[in-house]
Design a protein around this motif. Sequence first.
Motif, PDB file in Angstrom:
ATOM      1  N   ASP A  78       0.886  -1.231   0.177  1.00 10.94           N
ATOM      2  CA  ASP A  78       0.068  -0.073  -0.111  1.00 10.94           C
ATOM      3  C   ASP A  78       0.793   1.114   0.024  1.00 10.94           C
ATOM      4  OD1 ASP A  78       0.526   0.924   2.945  1.00 10.94           O
ATOM      5  OD2 ASP A  78      -1.009  -0.463   3.370  1.00 10.94           O
ATOM      6  N   ILE A  79       0.219   2.429  -0.016  1.00 14.70           N
ATOM      7  CA  ILE A  79       1.179   3.830  -0.108  1.00 14.70           C
ATOM      8  C   ILE A  79       1.769   4.066   0.920  1.00 14.70           C
ATOM      9  CG2 ILE A  79      -0.558   5.136   0.436  1.00 14.70           C
ATOM     10  CD1 ILE A  79       0.001   7.012  -1.845  1.00 14.70           C
ATOM     11  N   SER A  80       1.555   3.253   2.166  1.00 14.64           N
ATOM     12  CA  SER A  80       2.366   3.348   3.435  1.00 14.64           C
ATOM     13  C   SER A  80       3.532   2.435   3.508  1.00 14.64           C
ATOM     14  CB  SER A  80       1.445   3.600   4.407  1.00 14.64           C
ATOM     15  OG  SER A  80       1.318   2.326   4.691  1.00 14.64           O
ATOM     16  N   LEU A  81       3.705   1.472   2.333  1.00 15.65           N
ATOM     17  CA  LEU A  81       4.525   0.527   2.204  1.00 15.65           C
ATOM     18  C   LEU A  81       4.242  -0.778   3.024  1.00 15.65           C
ATOM     19  CD1 LEU A  81       8.084   2.485   2.030  1.00 15.65           C
ATOM     20  CD2 LEU A  81       6.240   1.821   0.084  1.00 15.65           C
ATOM     21  N   GLU A  82       2.928  -0.848   3.727  1.00 15.59           N
ATOM     22  CA  GLU A  82       2.815  -1.964   4.102  1.00 15.59           C
ATOM     23  C   GLU A  82       2.340  -3.225   3.163  1.00 15.59           C
ATOM     24  OE1 GLU A  82       2.429  -2.849   7.510  1.00 15.59           O
ATOM     25  OE2 GLU A  82       3.023  -0.804   8.058  1.00 15.59           O
ATOM     26  N   PRO A  83       2.980  -4.264   3.372  1.00 16.67           N
ATOM     27  CA  PRO A  83       2.521  -5.396   2.450  1.00 16.67           C
ATOM     28  C   PRO A  83       1.384  -6.072   2.605  1.00 16.67           C
ATOM     29  CG  PRO A  83       4.702  -6.038   3.694  1.00 16.67           C
ATOM     30  CD  PRO A  83       4.067  -4.808   4.155  1.00 16.67           C
ATOM     31  N   LYS A  84       0.746  -6.039   1.037  1.00 17.75           N
ATOM     32  CA  LYS A  84      -0.755  -6.544   1.367  1.00 17.75           C
ATOM     33  C   LYS A  84      -0.436  -8.407   0.918  1.00 17.75           C
ATOM     34  CE  LYS A  84      -2.468  -2.877  -1.336  1.00 17.75           C
ATOM     35  NZ  LYS A  84      -3.176  -2.353  -2.636  1.00 17.75           N
ATOM     36  N   PRO A  85      -1.646  -8.821   1.282  1.00 15.77           N
ATOM     37  CA  PRO A  85      -1.231 -10.366   1.222  1.00 15.77           C
ATOM     38  C   PRO A  85      -0.762 -10.783  -0.225  1.00 15.77           C
ATOM     39  CG  PRO A  85      -3.572  -9.950   2.455  1.00 15.77           C
ATOM     40  CD  PRO A  85      -2.838  -8.591   1.826  1.00 15.77           C
ATOM     41  N   MET A  86      -1.137 -10.104  -1.223  1.00 10.50           N
ATOM     42  CA  MET A  86      -0.598 -10.734  -2.688  1.00 10.50           C
ATOM     43  C   MET A  86       0.853 -10.463  -2.441  1.00 10.50           C
ATOM     44  SD  MET A  86      -3.077 -11.704  -4.916  1.00 10.50           S
ATOM     45  CE  MET A  86      -2.358 -11.159  -6.385  1.00 10.50           C
ATOM     46  N   ALA A  87       1.211  -9.660  -1.808  1.00  7.77           N
ATOM     47  CA  ALA A  87       2.934  -9.443  -1.696  1.00  7.77           C
ATOM     48  C   ALA A  87       3.698 -10.810  -1.427  1.00  7.77           C
ATOM     49  CB  ALA A  87       3.301  -8.644  -0.724  1.00  7.77           C
ATOM     50  N   ALA A 139      14.501  17.919  14.477  1.00  9.24           N
ATOM     51  CA  ALA A 139      13.604  17.173  13.404  1.00  9.24           C
ATOM     52  C   ALA A 139      12.223  17.802  13.166  1.00  9.24           C
ATOM     53  CB  ALA A 139      13.569  15.790  13.859  1.00  9.24           C
ATOM     54  N   GLU A 140      11.880  17.520  12.009  1.00 11.06           N
ATOM     55  CA  GLU A 140      10.427  18.049  11.905  1.00 11.06           C
ATOM     56  C   GLU A 140       9.742  16.779  11.008  1.00 11.06           C
ATOM     57  OE1 GLU A 140      11.213  21.447   9.282  1.00 11.06           O
ATOM     58  OE2 GLU A 140      12.092  20.287   7.663  1.00 11.06           O
ATOM     59  N   ILE A 141       8.475  16.914  10.956  1.00 10.03           N
ATOM     60  CA  ILE A 141       7.575  15.992  10.197  1.00 10.03           C
ATOM     61  C   ILE A 141       7.706  16.412   8.802  1.00 10.03           C
ATOM     62  CG2 ILE A 141       5.135  15.108  10.040  1.00 10.03           C
ATOM     63  CD1 ILE A 141       4.747  15.838  12.827  1.00 10.03           C
ATOM     64  N   ALA A 142       7.952  15.236   8.124  1.00 11.48           N
ATOM     65  CA  ALA A 142       8.134  15.635   6.673  1.00 11.48           C
ATOM     66  C   ALA A 142       6.690  14.882   5.867  1.00 11.48           C
ATOM     67  CB  ALA A 142       9.316  14.978   5.954  1.00 11.48           C
ATOM     68  N   GLY A 143       6.292  13.829   6.666  1.00 10.32           N
ATOM     69  CA  GLY A 143       4.895  13.284   6.027  1.00 10.32           C
ATOM     70  C   GLY A 143       4.289  12.416   6.910  1.00 10.32           C
ATOM     71  N   VAL A 144       2.830  12.475   6.500  1.00  9.86           N
ATOM     72  CA  VAL A 144       2.311  11.452   7.552  1.00  9.86           C
ATOM     73  C   VAL A 144       1.311  10.541   6.585  1.00  9.86           C
ATOM     74  CG1 VAL A 144       2.100  12.682   9.550  1.00  9.86           C
ATOM     75  CG2 VAL A 144       0.583  13.157   7.963  1.00  9.86           C
ATOM     76  N   ILE A 145       1.187   9.215   6.679  1.00  5.96           N
ATOM     77  CA  ILE A 145       0.539   8.441   5.748  1.00  5.96           C
ATOM     78  C   ILE A 145      -0.020   7.272   6.370  1.00  5.96           C
ATOM     79  CG2 ILE A 145       2.691   7.126   5.339  1.00  5.96           C
ATOM     80  CD1 ILE A 145      -0.007   8.545   2.745  1.00  5.96           C
ATOM     81  N   ASN A 146      -1.020   6.692   6.090  1.00  5.06           N
ATOM     82  CA  ASN A 146      -1.483   5.160   6.285  1.00  5.06           C
ATOM     83  C   ASN A 146      -1.942   4.693   4.928  1.00  5.06           C
ATOM     84  OD1 ASN A 146      -4.295   5.837   5.567  1.00  5.06           O
ATOM     85  ND2 ASN A 146      -4.719   6.447   7.580  1.00  5.06           N
ATOM     86  N   GLY A 147      -2.180   3.368   5.020  1.00  4.67           N
ATOM     87  CA  GLY A 147      -2.319   2.581   3.765  1.00  4.67           C
ATOM     88  C   GLY A 147      -3.865   2.963   2.765  1.00  4.67           C
ATOM     89  N   ASP A 148      -4.614   3.894   3.538  1.00  6.24           N
ATOM     90  CA  ASP A 148      -6.037   4.219   2.871  1.00  6.24           C
ATOM     91  C   ASP A 148      -5.711   5.338   1.951  1.00  6.24           C
ATOM     92  OD1 ASP A 148      -8.486   4.570   2.314  1.00  6.24           O
ATOM     93  OD2 ASP A 148      -9.033   5.421   4.261  1.00  6.24           O
ATOM     94  N   ILE A 149      -5.621   5.110   0.720  1.00  2.80           N
ATOM     95  CA  ILE A 149      -5.490   5.894  -0.390  1.00  2.80           C
ATOM     96  C   ILE A 149      -6.711   6.792  -0.848  1.00  2.80           C
ATOM     97  CG2 ILE A 149      -6.048   4.513  -2.604  1.00  2.80           C
ATOM     98  CD1 ILE A 149      -3.147   5.413  -3.485  1.00  2.80           C
ATOM     99  N   THR A 150      -7.974   6.228  -0.261  1.00  2.00           N
ATOM    100  CA  THR A 150      -8.969   7.073  -0.148  1.00  2.00           C
ATOM    101  C   THR A 150      -9.458   8.183   0.593  1.00  2.00           C
ATOM    102  OG1 THR A 150     -10.600   5.574   1.188  1.00  2.00           O
ATOM    103  CG2 THR A 150     -10.120   4.858  -1.286  1.00  2.00           C
ATOM    104  N   SER A 151      -8.522   7.918   1.598  1.00  2.00           N
ATOM    105  CA  SER A 151      -8.646   8.962   2.665  1.00  2.00           C
ATOM    106  C   SER A 151      -8.634  10.402   2.444  1.00  2.00           C
ATOM    107  CB  SER A 151      -7.382   8.877   3.760  1.00  2.00           C
ATOM    108  OG  SER A 151      -7.340   9.827   4.794  1.00  2.00           O
ATOM    109  N   GLU A 152      -9.369  11.315   3.082  1.00  2.00           N
ATOM    110  CA  GLU A 152      -9.494  12.734   2.976  1.00  2.00           C
ATOM    111  C   GLU A 152      -8.296  13.522   3.518  1.00  2.00           C
ATOM    112  OE1 GLU A 152     -11.148  12.265   6.977  1.00  2.00           O
ATOM    113  OE2 GLU A 152     -11.239  11.067   4.982  1.00  2.00           O
ATOM    114  N   GLU A 153      -7.484  12.831   4.171  1.00  2.00           N
ATOM    115  CA  GLU A 153      -6.355  13.341   5.029  1.00  2.00           C
ATOM    116  C   GLU A 153      -5.305  13.927   3.896  1.00  2.00           C
ATOM    117  OE1 GLU A 153      -6.382  11.322   9.370  1.00  2.00           O
ATOM    118  OE2 GLU A 153      -6.447   9.981   7.703  1.00  2.00           O
ATOM    119  N   LEU A 154      -4.829  15.031   4.251  1.00  2.00           N
ATOM    120  CA  LEU A 154      -3.404  15.113   3.691  1.00  2.00           C
ATOM    121  C   LEU A 154      -2.345  14.214   4.307  1.00  2.00           C
ATOM    122  CD1 LEU A 154      -3.785  19.315   3.573  1.00  2.00           C
ATOM    123  CD2 LEU A 154      -4.222  17.354   1.748  1.00  2.00           C
TER     124      LEU A 154
END
Length: 796
Positions: free
Chosen positions: A567-576, A746-761
Amino acid sequence: MKILSNTIIIILLVTCLCDSAFGRSVEPWNFGWKFKSGNTPAAEAVSTDDSSWADINLPHDFQISQEWVEPSPDERPDMTNQMANVKSRLSPRGFKEMGIGWYRKSFVPDSAWIGKRVLLDFEGIMLTGDVYLNGTRVGGTNYGYLGTEIDLSAGLKYGQKNTVAVKADTGKPENSRWYTGGGLYRDVNLIVTDKNHYFTRNPLRITTPVISDTLSTVKIEAEIASRHRPDSLTVKIEIESPDGITVYDSTKKLRNYRSQRIREFLIDSIAVTSPQLWDTGHPDLYTLHLSLINKDGSVADTYSEHFGIRSVEFSPEFGMKLNGRKVLLKGIANHHTLGALGAAAYPRAMEKRIQLLKEFGFNHIRTSHNPYSKSFLDLCDRYGILVVDELYDKWKRQYSGDRKDWSEQWQHDVEEWVRRDRSHPSVVMWSLGNELQMISDLPFNDWGVTPYRLQKMLLDRLDGTRLSTVAMHPRGRNHFTDSLPAPLALVTDIASYNYRYMYFPGDSRRFPGMIFYQSEANTSGMGPNYFDMDLNRVVGLAYWGMIDYLGESQGWPSKGWLQGVFDISLEPKPMAYFLRSFFKPDEPVVRIAIADADDNSEWNGVTVGTTKFSSHWNRKPGESLNLCTFTNADEVELRINGKSIGRKPNNVSDSKTRNRILWENIPYTKGYIEAIAYRNGEKTPVAQHRLDTTGKATKLKIEGDNPKWKADGTDLIHVRISARDSKDRQVPDDSTPLKFHVDGPAEIAGVINGDITSEELTTGNSRRLFNGTATVILRSKREAGDVKLTVTPKEP
C-alpha cells in the motif's frame, strides 16, 4: 478501551557536510530557501520583499500540501481509457490543482569565487522552470525529469546581496496521467571550478569492454574544456577498489587540439587483475578520481565517480546474462513519487523502497516513464538493483514537457539523460518511450520507427554499450493485422510488450531474432504472466504499480492507484507474499489471505482489478469465508483452533492455481487460524502462518527504521505506529485518529497510512490508523541531538 499515548526518543548522529576535493567545490544548496505559491508579480526582482514567504528546505514538492479537490461529474475520468483521462482538469494528476510556485534564495558571493567558474546545478524543476539571477533570466528547464547547469559567473555582484529566483510551473493536466508534483523537488548544488580548464557537465564515460574473473579492462573517457587551448593537458588518475585500496595511480599527458575548446579525451585504458565484479548479490563498486593539473602543478578541477566492472549480454536463446550468468529480471514498474512525500526526492525514502523490494525478491526497477534522480541510481548501484532506464512516456502526447514540442526537445533530453546515467553499472537497458506506437501524429508517419532510430543514433553515440527498447502499447499490434508485431517492435533491440506476454511464442517463431521483455505485467494476471513465459529465454518482467501511488485514480475518492502489492504507506498486502513465493522460490513461504471483495476494473483496455485480500481473524460470528494460502511449498494444512480442516497440494502444473491454494466456505470461529506448509513429504513444517482474533487496542507501538539517522538536514526516519492489544498483537480494525508532536532537531516531513481513499493530507501533524497502522516520517535538521516523538489519540 482508550488507547494510551506513547513516546519514542531517537538519536540523531553527527554527520559531516564537506566540500569535495581541492580543485572543485560542491556545496549543497538545498537549505535556506523562501517559497510562495502562485504567480507572484516581480518575484524574480532583488527588491521584492520575501520576508513573509515560507521558509523551506529542498527537496520540496509544493503540490503535496495542497488540498484534495473533488472533481465535478463532467471531470471524472473514463476508467477504461487512459487517454480519456487527460480531458479532466484534476483527476489524472492526483486531484491537485495545477499551478506555479516561486523560490528565492539570497546570498553574498564568496570573494574566493572571483575569477572562478560558478555554477548552479538543478537536478530537476517540476514541470518546467525558469531561473533568474538578480532579476535576469539566466536559464531554465523544459522537461521536469532532467536537470540543468547554469553559469552564474558573469552576473554575480561581489560584496553585496545576490538573489536567485526560480519559477516552477506544473503545466497543464494533459502533460501527465499521474501525479508529478511541482517545484524544486530534487537536489540543487553550487559548483565552483577553474574557469580556464575544467571537466564539463557529466563528463565521464567509464566502460568495461573486457570482463573475466582474472582480468578486466576499464576504459575511461572524459570531456574537458580548455579556454586557452594548450598543446597538452595533464590528468591524474586514481582508482580505489571496493575495499578502499588504491589499485591504480598514474598521471597522463593528453595531446590537445587547439582548434577545439571542448573535446572528448581517451584518458586511459587500464587492466585490472582479479577484479571484483559488480553483480546483484555482491554489488562491488570501484571509485575513479580524476584531477586536471595546471602547468604550475596546481589542481584546476577534479571529478569522481563510482563504477562497476560487469558485463551484460542479451540473446533470443537466454534473454539476459550478467557476467556470463543467466539473470531473470524480476521487477517493478512505478512512477517516481514517494507516497506521503509526493515527488520530493529523498534518498532515504528511495532506499527504504529498495530494501523492501529486495526483501520480497525483486531485483529490477523500470523507471516508468521518466528518469529518476541521480541518488536513486546511486542506490541501485549500491544494492545491486538492475535498472531499465526510461526517458519518456508518449513522445507527442502525454510528453511531460510543456513549452517546447517534443520534436524540438528530444535532442537535448537524450544527451542530458545518457551522459548523466551511462557510468552506472545498475543500468542494463535504455528505454526511449512507453506505449506510443499507436499514436498517429508522430513525425514521419511511420508509427515511430524513424523517431526511434534518430534517438537511438544519438544514444549509441553517447553510450554504445547497452541495448535500447520502447515499451509497446497492449493494443498496439500491426495496424493492418493483429497477428504481427507493431513495426516499432521489429526495429528495437529488445521487444518490450506491456501485458501481452502471450504473443512471445508466436512472434518468436515468425521472427527468431527477437528478444522479449514484459515491460508491464498486471496484478490480476499474476502467476500466469510469470509462469507462462519461457523463463529460460525471456529477459524478464516488471509488474506495474506494485507500490500504490498518487494519480491515475480509478475514481474518487481514491487519490491514486491501489492495485499494488504494497500500500502507499509501504505495508505489504497479502498478494505481496504470493509474489514472494515465486520471486524467492528457495525461501519457504506460506500466507493466509482472506477474500473480502472482487474488483473487475479495467484500465486502458486491460483488466487490472483483482480480489481484495486481507490477513486478519477479526470476523463476524457465523461468517463463511473463502481464502487462499499463498505458498511455494508442496502442500498446506489448515487448522482452526488446533483442529485440522484439511490438507491440500500445491498444483504447480497449472499457472492459474500454482502457489495459491483455494479454501472455500471456511466457517469463522473466534480464536485462531493457522496454515502449515510442507515440502518433499516431510513431517516437519517448512513455513507457518497464524492469524489470531485480537482484543481491543490498549496501547500504541512505535518503531523507527533508521538506526543511523544522520543530522544532515535531509535524512529521514520512518516511524511506524501500530495499535496493539493486551497481548501485543496488532489490532487490524482500529482506526483511531492520532496526533504527533516532535521535540528536538527534527520536523515532520509526511504522515501516511495505507488508505488511499482518505480525505486526510499527507502533510501536517495528524493521521488516523488504517488496518491498525500509520506512519510518520521525520526529517532531520543539521544539528545532532535527541529527538522525542510523542503520539497521542487526537481529540474529536
